[in-house]
Design a protein around this motif. Structure first.
Motif, PDB file in Angstrom:
ATOM      1  N   ILE A  44     -63.762 -19.086  42.181  1.00  0.00           N
ATOM      2  CA  ILE A  44     -65.151 -19.547  42.123  1.00  0.00           C
ATOM      3  C   ILE A  44     -65.954 -18.739  41.098  1.00  0.00           C
ATOM      4  N   GLU A  45     -65.736 -17.423  41.056  1.00  0.00           N
ATOM      5  CA  GLU A  45     -66.588 -16.572  40.233  1.00  0.00           C
ATOM      6  C   GLU A  45     -66.091 -16.405  38.800  1.00  0.00           C
ATOM      7  N   ASN A  46     -64.777 -16.372  38.603  1.00  0.00           N
ATOM      8  CA  ASN A  46     -64.243 -16.209  37.249  1.00  0.00           C
ATOM      9  C   ASN A  46     -62.832 -16.788  37.176  1.00  0.00           C
ATOM     10  N   PRO A  47     -62.720 -18.125  37.173  1.00  0.00           N
ATOM     11  CA  PRO A  47     -61.383 -18.724  37.173  1.00  0.00           C
ATOM     12  C   PRO A  47     -60.584 -18.342  35.929  1.00  0.00           C
ATOM     13  N   MET A  48     -59.325 -18.025  36.131  1.00  0.00           N
ATOM     14  CA  MET A  48     -58.438 -17.604  35.047  1.00  0.00           C
ATOM     15  C   MET A  48     -57.237 -18.544  34.999  1.00  0.00           C
ATOM     16  N   ARG A  49     -56.695 -18.739  33.822  1.00  0.00           N
ATOM     17  CA  ARG A  49     -55.524 -19.602  33.674  1.00  0.00           C
ATOM     18  C   ARG A  49     -54.560 -19.034  32.624  1.00  0.00           C
ATOM     19  N   ILE A  50     -53.263 -19.219  32.869  1.00  0.00           N
ATOM     20  CA  ILE A  50     -52.281 -19.013  31.803  1.00  0.00           C
ATOM     21  C   ILE A  50     -52.416 -20.222  30.882  1.00  0.00           C
ATOM     22  N   LEU A  51     -52.561 -19.983  29.589  1.00  0.00           N
ATOM     23  CA  LEU A  51     -52.703 -21.085  28.632  1.00  0.00           C
ATOM     24  C   LEU A  51     -51.347 -21.384  28.005  1.00  0.00           C
ATOM     25  N   THR A  52     -50.930 -22.635  28.049  1.00  0.00           N
ATOM     26  CA  THR A  52     -49.688 -23.030  27.380  1.00  0.00           C
ATOM     27  C   THR A  52     -50.047 -23.989  26.255  1.00  0.00           C
ATOM     28  N   SER A  53     -49.288 -23.893  25.169  1.00  0.00           N
ATOM     29  CA  SER A  53     -49.562 -24.756  24.021  1.00  0.00           C
ATOM     30  C   SER A  53     -48.339 -24.764  23.109  1.00  0.00           C
ATOM     31  N   VAL A  54     -48.519 -25.237  21.897  1.00  0.00           N
ATOM     32  CA  VAL A  54     -47.471 -25.152  20.873  1.00  0.00           C
ATOM     33  C   VAL A  54     -48.127 -24.667  19.584  1.00  0.00           C
ATOM     34  N   VAL A  55     -47.321 -24.031  18.721  1.00  0.00           N
ATOM     35  CA  VAL A  55     -47.832 -23.667  17.397  1.00  0.00           C
ATOM     36  C   VAL A  55     -46.960 -24.336  16.342  1.00  0.00           C
ATOM     37  N   LEU A  56     -47.576 -24.674  15.224  1.00  0.00           N
ATOM     38  CA  LEU A  56     -46.835 -25.298  14.132  1.00  0.00           C
ATOM     39  C   LEU A  56     -46.015 -24.253  13.393  1.00  0.00           C
ATOM     40  N   THR A  57     -44.936 -24.708  12.771  1.00  0.00           N
ATOM     41  CA  THR A  57     -44.076 -23.777  12.028  1.00  0.00           C
ATOM     42  C   THR A  57     -43.909 -24.255  10.596  1.00  0.00           C
ATOM     43  N   GLN A  58     -43.368 -23.359   9.791  1.00  0.00           N
ATOM     44  CA  GLN A  58     -43.026 -23.706   8.412  1.00  0.00           C
ATOM     45  C   GLN A  58     -41.689 -23.040   8.121  1.00  0.00           C
ATOM     46  N   GLY A  59     -40.686 -23.849   7.770  1.00  0.00           N
ATOM     47  CA  GLY A  59     -39.374 -23.296   7.421  1.00  0.00           C
ATOM     48  C   GLY A  59     -38.506 -22.910   8.607  1.00  0.00           C
ATOM     49  N   PRO A  66     -43.069 -23.825  21.437  1.00  0.00           N
ATOM     50  CA  PRO A  66     -43.907 -23.700  22.637  1.00  0.00           C
ATOM     51  C   PRO A  66     -44.304 -22.237  22.865  1.00  0.00           C
ATOM     52  N   VAL A  67     -45.565 -22.054  23.244  1.00  0.00           N
ATOM     53  CA  VAL A  67     -46.089 -20.699  23.467  1.00  0.00           C
ATOM     54  C   VAL A  67     -46.926 -20.682  24.743  1.00  0.00           C
ATOM     55  N   ARG A  68     -47.209 -19.469  25.212  1.00  0.00           N
ATOM     56  CA  ARG A  68     -48.141 -19.310  26.332  1.00  0.00           C
ATOM     57  C   ARG A  68     -48.775 -17.935  26.230  1.00  0.00           C
ATOM     58  N   THR A  69     -49.860 -17.758  26.961  1.00  0.00           N
ATOM     59  CA  THR A  69     -50.443 -16.416  27.018  1.00  0.00           C
ATOM     60  C   THR A  69     -49.612 -15.578  27.995  1.00  0.00           C
ATOM     61  N   ASN A 103     -53.616  -9.960  21.081  1.00  0.00           N
ATOM     62  CA  ASN A 103     -54.997  -9.792  21.534  1.00  0.00           C
ATOM     63  C   ASN A 103     -55.864 -11.017  21.231  1.00  0.00           C
ATOM     64  N   LEU A 104     -55.456 -12.118  21.770  1.00  0.00           N
ATOM     65  CA  LEU A 104     -56.175 -13.384  21.598  1.00  0.00           C
ATOM     66  C   LEU A 104     -57.650 -13.219  21.966  1.00  0.00           C
ATOM     67  N   LEU A 105     -58.529 -13.574  21.050  1.00  0.00           N
ATOM     68  CA  LEU A 105     -59.995 -13.515  21.249  1.00  0.00           C
ATOM     69  C   LEU A 105     -60.500 -12.133  21.659  1.00  0.00           C
ATOM     70  N   GLY A 106     -59.665 -11.112  21.449  1.00  0.00           N
ATOM     71  CA  GLY A 106     -60.080  -9.758  21.817  1.00  0.00           C
ATOM     72  C   GLY A 106     -60.140  -9.533  23.319  1.00  0.00           C
ATOM     73  N   ILE A 107     -59.454 -10.386  24.090  1.00  0.00           N
ATOM     74  CA  ILE A 107     -59.530 -10.238  25.552  1.00  0.00           C
ATOM     75  C   ILE A 107     -58.265  -9.634  26.150  1.00  0.00           C
ATOM     76  N   GLY A 108     -57.404  -9.132  25.283  1.00  0.00           N
ATOM     77  CA  GLY A 108     -56.255  -8.376  25.785  1.00  0.00           C
ATOM     78  C   GLY A 108     -55.037  -9.203  26.148  1.00  0.00           C
ATOM     79  N   ALA A 109     -55.078 -10.504  25.936  1.00  0.00           N
ATOM     80  CA  ALA A 109     -53.898 -11.342  26.206  1.00  0.00           C
ATOM     81  C   ALA A 109     -53.209 -11.654  24.883  1.00  0.00           C
ATOM     82  N   ASN A 110     -51.891 -11.647  24.910  1.00  0.00           N
ATOM     83  CA  ASN A 110     -51.133 -12.013  23.720  1.00  0.00           C
ATOM     84  C   ASN A 110     -50.595 -13.432  23.878  1.00  0.00           C
TER      85      ASN A 110
END
Ligand code: SF4
Length: 120
Positions: A44-59, A66-69, A103-110
């Motif tokens: 309720i006060e500060n919901p947190m989530r593991i973020l999953t996504s993908v990043v583009l590559t070259q070569g 696929p990536v995640r925090t 350090n994504l967004l300076g919040i300590g998560a990689n």
């Protein structure tokens, strides 16, 4: 206001009844252990989530990796985080668990790779 929430801290899945007055939690019930109350406050006060996504590559052997925090990040900053992840172009091979953005967004998560990807 009463909000119902299912605790996801263990497989029991207790249904939490959360009394909220003026944006503050006044009472949590339905939890079978203290973790449920902690979960209610976090959610309720500060919901947190593991973020999953993908990043583009070259070569690399795959066009996207696929990536995640490596830890949960504030739900309120998910869109901002996605904008940063979209900027990544991975050009070197990666191993599972390897950091692709520190350090994504300076919040300590990689942002870490969730699979091995070699060169094309
Ligand atoms: S309140 Fe406790 S027992 Fe119930 S789901 Fe959460 S962690 Fe499990």
């Amino acid at each position: 206001m009463i909000k119902l929430l299912t605790c996801i801290e263990c497989p029991k899945g207790c249904v939490l009844s959360i009394d909220i007055e003026s944006c503050c939690i006044t009472k949590v019930s339905g939890n079978e252990c203290p973790k449920g109350e902690e979960y209610a406050h976090q959610e309720i006060e500060n919901p947190m989530r593991i973020l999953t996504s993908v990043v583009l590559t070259q070569g690399l052997a795959l066009k996207m990796v696929p990536v995640r925090t490596d830890k949960p990040i504030p739900k309120s900053r998910i869109m901002e985080a996605m904008d940063e992840i979209k900027k990544i172009r991975l050009e070197k091979s990666v191993k599972t668990g390897e950091i692709v953005l520190e350090n994504l967004l300076g919040i300590g998560a990689n942002v870490i790779s969730v699979r091995d990807v070699g060169l094309a």
